[in-house]
Enzyme design. Structure first.
Site, PDB file in Angstrom:
ATOM      1  CG  ASP A 196      -1.780   1.152   1.392  1.00  0.00           C
ATOM      2  OD1 ASP A 196      -1.503   2.190   0.753  1.00  0.00           O
ATOM      3  OD2 ASP A 196      -2.738   1.072   2.174  1.00  0.00           O
ATOM      4  CD  GLN A 199      -0.676   8.772   3.874  1.00  0.00           C
ATOM      5  OE1 GLN A 199      -0.127   9.792   3.440  1.00  0.00           O
ATOM      6  NE2 GLN A 199      -1.948   8.778   4.240  1.00  0.00           N
ATOM      7  CE  LYS A 222      -4.496   8.610   1.552  1.00  0.00           C
ATOM      8  NZ  LYS A 222      -5.253   9.349   2.544  1.00  0.00           N
ATOM      9  CB  CYS A 364      -8.687   5.383   8.966  1.00  0.00           C
ATOM     10  SG  CYS A 364      -9.885   6.614   8.531  1.00  0.00           S
TER      11      CYS A 364
HETATM   12  N1  ALA Z   1      -6.147   7.475   5.067  1.00  0.00           N
HETATM   13  C1  ALA Z   1      -6.362   8.884   5.101  1.00  0.00           C
HETATM   14  C2  ALA Z   1      -5.628   9.547   6.223  1.00  0.00           C
HETATM   15  O1  ALA Z   1      -4.673   9.018   6.694  1.00  0.00           O
HETATM   16  C3  ALA Z   1      -7.778   9.255   5.031  1.00  0.00           C
HETATM   17  O2  ALA Z   1      -6.003  10.613   6.655  1.00  0.00           O
END
Ligand code: ALA
Length: 407
Positions: A196, A199, A222, A364
């Protein structure tokens, strides 16, 4: 560092809200004008469907859609035909989980890690519940990274897939991805690996080929792109082995026989009219990043991480607890902390009243917070439009909150 004041001019939100201090880019990044314009052009100049029409407008839409796919594929080291558009990362992960469901039974296991956000946790937990496979959770290191050997200890002959995040959305620390994949393969060469990259993308380079991962996923929003578009990329063989879970228009070669014959990648996994404007917008977002340069973005964000770590410690001393590594260079633009005597929700609300946007809560990632024994934390995340002046305003806002709470 990057000239963030110059770059702020690329983002229309700042002409509407010039004083906005936006420190929530890990939730969603702001959108540059060139992304909005690319989508606007599609809707106003050539709003035809893709892959179907034989007239010039449709050919232009198809060309723009496939050009975006090529740009994105190149950015992540994937083959364009093995780069599938999805609605978002969660959708991409569910496509994989549902696509391997038929191969799972109570004899199998699935491994995730304790730092996953819910999107890379719940699809696997549900998959195990439905199939009877064992759900295993590998731990993380105290610095917020994943350790190859720790993950490999959860892998055995029964393990069908391991899914882990390149960077946790709470810790913000970059894990040694290629080494983790190697350690998993050393334990079981048949085990599939999903990374994943939500980020990591747009912050540091991604090379799915060098990582040797079977699948990677990310969301477009993102990485300066629009919402409603994501990517599932990977090895052709791994993607082709997935049972298509979203069959319908655009996926099939022969719909009439008892055993429908499906198209090749990527169309077989992209049922229905795709988010054409979203894909074109995401392609423009990647062009925007390439125009700045990923290495300059990485350096800029590392400098901001250093600046904020020092500023938090200087202002709050032992009352501030930064989660994870003490080395700002290992972060991908995210820093999460708690402040003694102040609830993160109160902090976020007080900052919000001054036009400063941060995220507070569990982000989350409830299993991670439970693991750390924390109810909630405050998260600050940065991007190319963030500067040290934003951080100075954050610190001033936190000082104000401290005075209000008399701590
Ligand atoms: N996964 C997203 C966050 O970390 C929404 O804010």
């Amino acid at each position: 560092m990057l000239d963030n004041h110059r770059l702020r001019e690329d983002f229309p939100i700042f002409s509407h809200q010039p004083n906005l201090v936006y420190l929530d880019s890990a939730a969603t990044a702001l959108k540059p004008r060139m992304v909005i314009d690319a989508m606007h052009r599609y809707y106003s100049e050539y709003p035809a469907n893709v892959g179907r029409g034989l007239y010039p407008l449709a050919a232009r839409a198809t060309k723009a859609f496939e050009t975006a796919r090529n740009t994105i594929a190149q950015f992540i080291g994937a083959e364009p035909t093995a780069t599938v558009f999805t609605a978002n990362a969660t959708h991409a992960i569910n496509l994989v989980a549902l696509g391997i469901e038929e191969t799972l039974s109570p004899k199998h296991s699935v491994v995730v890690t304790a730092l996953e956000h819910h999107s890379n946790y719940l699809p696997w937990k549900e998959l195990c519940r439905r199939t009877g496979a064992t759900f295993r959770t590998a731990s993380f290191a105290p610095d917020g990274s994943l350790d190859p050997e720790t993950i490999a200890r959860s892998v055995d002959a029964s393990t069908t897939i391991v899914a882990f995040s390149a960077v946790s959305n709470v810790f913000g620390v970059v894990s040694p991805i290629a080494a983790i994949v190697r350690a998993i393969r050393a334990k079981n060469p048949q085990t599939l690996v999903l990374v994943d990259a939500c980020q990591l993308i747009g912050h540091q380079p991604i090379d799915i080929t060098a990582w040797d991962a079977d699948f990677i996923v990310f969301s477009g929003h993102k990485v300066f792109g629009p919402t409603g578009i994501g990517v599932l990329a990977g090895k052709r063989a791994a993607l082709l082995a997935l049972s298509p879970m979203n069959v319908g228009g655009g996926t099939v070669l022969d719909a009439c026989s008892d055993q429908p014959k499906y198209k090749d990648l990527p169309e077989n996994l992209e049922g229905g009219t795709p988010n054409i404007a979203g894909a074109i917008g995401l392609g423009a977002a990647i062009d925007y990043i390439n125009g700045i340069g990923l290495e300059l973005i990485r350096e800029h964000e590392a400098a901001l991480m250093q600046y904020i770590s020092t500023a938090l410690k200087r202002s709050f001393g032992s009352a501030v607890h930064i989660i994870g590594t003490t080395d700002p260079n290992r972060r991908a633009g995210i820093i999460t902390f708690s402040l003694e005597g102040m609830h993160p929700h109160d902090i976020a609300e007080i900052l919000g009243e001054s036009g400063i946007a941060v995220r507070a809560g569990e982000h989350c990632a409830a299993p991670l917070h439970r693991h750390l024994g924390l109810a909630a934390t405050t998260r600050v995340s940065v991007s190319v439009y963030t500067g040290t002046d934003d951080i100075d305003q954050l610190i001033a806002g936190l000082e104000k909150a401290k005075t209000l709470f008399r701590v």
